[in-house]
Design an enzyme around this catalytic site. Structure first.
Site, short mmCIF file in Angstrom:
data_model
loop_
_atom_site.label_atom_id
_atom_site.label_comp_id
_atom_site.label_asym_id
_atom_site.label_seq_id
_atom_site.Cartn_x
_atom_site.Cartn_y
_atom_site.Cartn_z
N LYS A 99 10.31 -3.21 1.29
CA LYS A 99 10.42 -1.76 1.48
C LYS A 99 11.73 -1.37 2.17
O LYS A 99 12.44 -0.48 1.70
CB LYS A 99 9.23 -1.25 2.29
CG LYS A 99 7.87 -1.70 1.76
CD LYS A 99 7.65 -1.32 0.30
CE LYS A 99 6.29 -1.79 -0.18
NZ LYS A 99 6.06 -1.45 -1.61
N ASP A 154 0.88 -4.61 10.43
CA ASP A 154 1.70 -4.71 9.23
C ASP A 154 2.83 -3.69 9.37
O ASP A 154 2.61 -2.49 9.29
CB ASP A 154 0.83 -4.40 8.00
CG ASP A 154 1.59 -4.55 6.69
OD1 ASP A 154 2.79 -4.26 6.66
OD2 ASP A 154 0.97 -4.94 5.69
N TYR A 161 -3.96 1.37 2.48
CA TYR A 161 -3.33 0.92 1.23
C TYR A 161 -4.39 0.30 0.31
O TYR A 161 -5.08 -0.64 0.69
CB TYR A 161 -2.24 -0.09 1.58
CG TYR A 161 -1.74 -0.95 0.45
CD1 TYR A 161 -1.23 -0.38 -0.72
CD2 TYR A 161 -1.76 -2.34 0.56
CE1 TYR A 161 -0.76 -1.19 -1.75
CE2 TYR A 161 -1.28 -3.15 -0.46
CZ TYR A 161 -0.79 -2.58 -1.62
OH TYR A 161 -0.33 -3.37 -2.63
N ILE A 170 5.83 -3.44 7.56
CA ILE A 170 6.79 -3.61 6.47
C ILE A 170 7.61 -2.35 6.21
O ILE A 170 8.63 -2.41 5.51
CB ILE A 170 6.10 -4.07 5.18
CG1 ILE A 170 5.17 -2.99 4.61
CG2 ILE A 170 5.34 -5.36 5.40
CD1 ILE A 170 4.61 -3.34 3.23
#
Length: 470
Positions: free
Chosen positions: A272, A230, A145, A232
């Site tokens: 998200k 992570d 990202y 999410i």
């Protein structure tokens, strides 16, 4: 005298990346069906707008939550004055149970080990402050990202060392890639404090396999370093597969209460899975008491409002709603992803096989003039300025192979996505047509030169020659 800090005057925040530049171009000329039908369609923003109707229906049926009432009585004053950075206990409990539900209730989360933060951006940065000194490094698999260059490095002074992954195996993490990244950090005289992964992956839209997760846990165990997972996008997994968390692996390995478990940290957010980025709700889950204590104190720099916590604690405590929402969200994501893949295929474009996230990792290598990142950026500019689609080039995600792009699909209507695919198809067809014409013209010129070379070779001037001869 220098009046501003280097954080202000440098470009270390990463905002000059093509990832963010594409957003800027979109904001100058945003597509609107009626007001601006020729504007740029935003396909570079990973927002989940597919299930707002479910949340709005719940709000209509539960007006007390939005009106800040409990049992019909206003609790506005109580919430307005609440400022404990530990967070509302009922919200942390509801959030922990929601995280468990996403993971099929195979693992548990202790609410006392949750630290609330203003989104996953804040959560990841807070973990960097807790785990690394300025100049220490974290290993990240590429592509990753683009915002991590800002979130992990800008204010903390931490460094990122890439774990090289390639299309040859679907960009999966390998043991050799991990070892090479670690060795590269040592060559650069960087102290490696951990590995950070996104699971499911942003930008790939794929889950980490159990093999990869086991490999990561074994690696950080052997090196005595941390692992940040992570997660999410954990609630966006669609199809027949269930999301597998690093917490599942800890349980499988019977490491839940071990020293290793204290070095494994999970980041979560409601941006998200619930499509609520504007609510700024993120969380850190850690088994290390010192990390939880320090991160909780740091959270005072980016708290989640008590009003937001109260509303969402009511929403997430409604198990009938959360069960329905998760199932319907996954169904709609699957349908929308299939729509994008079909549209890409109609335009003779393919993508990495995926089953999660709000985007696809799209292969446009065949549209490059040359196999270079310069050619990738030229293609990206054409797609943004001519085709009027904002997509994210792979180079902004630090991909080492030119020609890959992240394309989002859940932040627009079906009709807008169809229009985007229509524009892309027309562009690919015109590009292929130009290439055929160019090749044909090139062959004709070569033939003409052979026949007439004796007539002009001695009289043509330098300025008369065709551009590709200069």
């Amino acid at each position: 005298m220098k009046q501003l800090s280097t954080k202000v005057t440098s470009n270390a925040h990463g905002q000059d990346s093509s990832y963010f530049l594409g957003w800027e171009e979109y904001e100058k000329n945003p597509y609107e069906e009626i007001k601006n039908p020729n504007g740029i369609i935003q396909m570079g923003l990973a927002e989940n707008q597919l299930c707002f109707d479910l949340i709005e229906t719940w709000l209509a049926k539960n007006p007390d939550a939005a009106a800040l009432k409990k049992d019909g009585q206003s609790i506005f004053k109580e919430l307005a004055l609440f400022q404990d950075y530990h967070g509302l206990p009922e919200f942390k409990k509801a959030l922990a149970e929601f995280m468990e539900e996403i993971r099929g209730n195979r693992v548990t989360f202790d609410p006392s080990k949750i630290v609330l933060a203003a989104g996953s951006t804040s959560a990841n940065e807070t973990l960097m402050f807790c785990l690394a000194e300025p100049g220490d490094a974290f290993l990240l698999p590429i592509p990753y990202y683009p915002g991590f260059d800002r979130d992990l490095k800008w204010r903390t002074g931490a460094e990122i060392v890439p774990i090289h992954c390639s299309s040859s195996n679907g960009f999966q993490i390998t043991e050799s890639a991990l070892q090479q990244a670690y060795q590269q950090a040592q060559k650069l005289d960087l102290k490696v404090k951990g590995v950070l992964v996104t699971n499911p992956s942003n930008p790939l839209g794929t889950m980490l396999t159990r093999r990869e997760l086991n490999l990561l846990v074994d690696f950080i165990t052997s090196k005595n370093i941390h692992l940040i997972s992570d997660e999410i996008y954990s609630g966006t997994v669609f199809g027949f597969e269930q999301f597998v968390s690093v917490m599942d692996v800890l349980k499988d390995k019977k490491l839940e209460n071990s020293e290793v478990s204290k070095r494994i940290h999970v980041v979560y957010s409601l941006s998200k899975d619930l499509g609520l980025p504007g609510f700024r709700v993120g969380a850190i889950y850690s088994n290390d008491e010192m990390v939880v204590s320090a991160a909780t104190k740091m959270s005072s720099f980016g708290l989640v409002s008590s009003q937001t916590q109260y509303l969402l604690s009511a929403l997430l405590s409604d198990k009938k709603f959360t069960g329905t929402y998760l199932n319907e969200n996954q169904k709609r994501l699957k349908i929308r992803q299939k729509q994008l893949v079909s549209g890409l295929e109609a335009a003779w474009v393919t993508c990495l096989k995926s089953n999660a996230g709000l985007f696809c990792w799209v292969d446009m290598r065949h549209l490059l003039d040359t196999n270079t990142f310069e050619a990738e950026l030229e293609l990206w500019k054409k797609i943004v300025y001519e085709v009027k689609l904002n997509i994210s080039p792979g180079s902004s995600c630090h991909c080492t192979e030119p020609g890959w792009f992240r394309v989002c699909f859940a932040n627009m209507s079906e009709e807008t996505l169809d229009l985007a695919m229509k524009r892309l198809k027309e562009f690919v067809e015109s590009t292929d047509s130009r290439r055929v014409m160019s090749k044909s013209s090139h062959e004709r010129i070569k033939s003409l030169r052979k026949r007439t070379v004796s007539n002009w070779v001695f009289r043509v001037s330098w300025t008369d020659r065709v551009p590709d001869e200069r």
